[in-house]
Design an enzyme around this catalytic site. Sequence first.
Site, PDB file in Angstrom:
ATOM      1  N   PRO A   1       0.833  -1.205   0.000  1.00 40.98           N
ATOM      2  CA  PRO A   1       0.000   0.000   0.000  1.00 40.98           C
ATOM      3  C   PRO A   1       0.867   1.255   0.000  1.00 40.98           C
ATOM      4  O   PRO A   1       1.848   1.338   0.735  1.00 40.98           O
ATOM      5  CB  PRO A   1      -0.788  -0.122   1.314  1.00 40.98           C
ATOM      6  N   CYS A   2       0.540   2.198  -0.856  1.00 39.47           N
ATOM      7  CA  CYS A   2       1.225   3.493  -0.893  1.00 39.47           C
ATOM      8  C   CYS A   2       0.167   4.553  -0.647  1.00 39.47           C
ATOM      9  O   CYS A   2      -0.582   4.903  -1.556  1.00 39.47           O
ATOM     10  CB  CYS A   2       1.921   3.697  -2.233  1.00 39.47           C
ATOM     11  N   GLN A   3       0.097   5.064   0.569  1.00 37.88           N
ATOM     12  CA  GLN A   3      -1.024   5.902   0.971  1.00 37.88           C
ATOM     13  C   GLN A   3      -0.695   7.380   1.078  1.00 37.88           C
ATOM     14  O   GLN A   3      -1.582   8.193   1.264  1.00 37.88           O
ATOM     15  CB  GLN A   3      -1.558   5.407   2.321  1.00 37.88           C
TER      16      GLN A   3
ATOM     17  N   ASN B   1       3.976   5.475   4.112  1.00 40.63           N
ATOM     18  CA  ASN B   1       4.564   4.647   3.060  1.00 40.63           C
ATOM     19  C   ASN B   1       5.649   3.717   3.600  1.00 40.63           C
ATOM     20  O   ASN B   1       6.492   3.224   2.850  1.00 40.63           O
ATOM     21  CB  ASN B   1       5.106   5.529   1.941  1.00 40.63           C
TER      22      ASN B   1
END
Length: 354
Positions: free
Chosen positions: A80-82, A100
């Site tokens: 996940p890259c939030q 991240n």
Amino acid sequence: MPDLRIIDLFSGAGGLSLGFENAGFENLFSVEYNHEAAKTYITNFPAHKLIEDDIKSISNDEILKLVGRNGVDVIIGGPPCQGFSMAGNIGRKFIDDERNQLFREFVRFVDVIQPKMFVMENVARLDTHNKGQTIQEILNEFEKVGYQVKKEVLQAADYGVPQKRQRIFIVGYKSGTFKFPKAQEYVTTVEEAIGDLPILESGQNSVIPNHFAMKHSEQMLKKMAYIQDGGDRNDIPEPLRPKSGDIRKYIRYASDKPSVTVTGDMRKVFHYSQNRALTPRELARLQTFPDNFIFEGSSISIQQQIGNAVPPKLGQAIAEEIKKCLELSEGNYGLQAPKNQLYREQRENIAVGY
């Protein structure tokens, strides 16, 4: 060529694992933190070793023990890259955003194991975010740990997936040349994908695993009845029409086209001819999961698992190109085991910065 071994990080239900397995790769182990996704993975891959744990808690020494002496050919996964909203604001970098950290964990595994190749999948907007600076930061991190890197935004519908779904794939390699798979000419439609499944009404079930219809309210059934094949909320008479909300809701799938992107919530996107939302099995088919792939957990969790997955057919298309690259580079790179403990001893501070 000996069996090619993979590790799947952030495996979810296992769409990318299935794609690589279908291409002939052998899974060494996978990592997944979400319990219900892990249950689905275990159900469908009973022979795989799944580590159900927070990836941050797996030390470098533990990683090397898990890998053993035989080595790893490819690390795959979609961390996940939030931190999109913060990256680029007042000089803040994507890499520095704490949200991240899971991306940095993917880099850590690649750095410690030093596989021949890696594949990282993520949302397409990563490619253009912050005027391209975010993706460049990511590529730089992989180059720092010893890889040539290529990236490409792929459209799933170009690879036999009956769904419009754009995702970015970042591929790293030590030697040889990697090429992304070529698009196919034939496009699979929604009706071709799900048209043979038993007809269901709102709230009905069937003997086919995961083929059950959610129960809609009478008000919702009345609204959706006005929407035509491929239509949207504008088909609903104005007094009943929703005045606000996501424009991707209150639509019907177009039977003669690939579907809209499958997400974790498809409750207000309706079957092209039946008065209901799609069942989990129908959504799984739009993602190219076979009918013998069983999803575990609550109805909401199952939808999220399906929506978050990499379509296995798309994963297999990538895997076939990975295999070609490994075969072509075998003479130069060899099939030796990774540096493992020697590599670890030479770089005592291997995890600095992670």
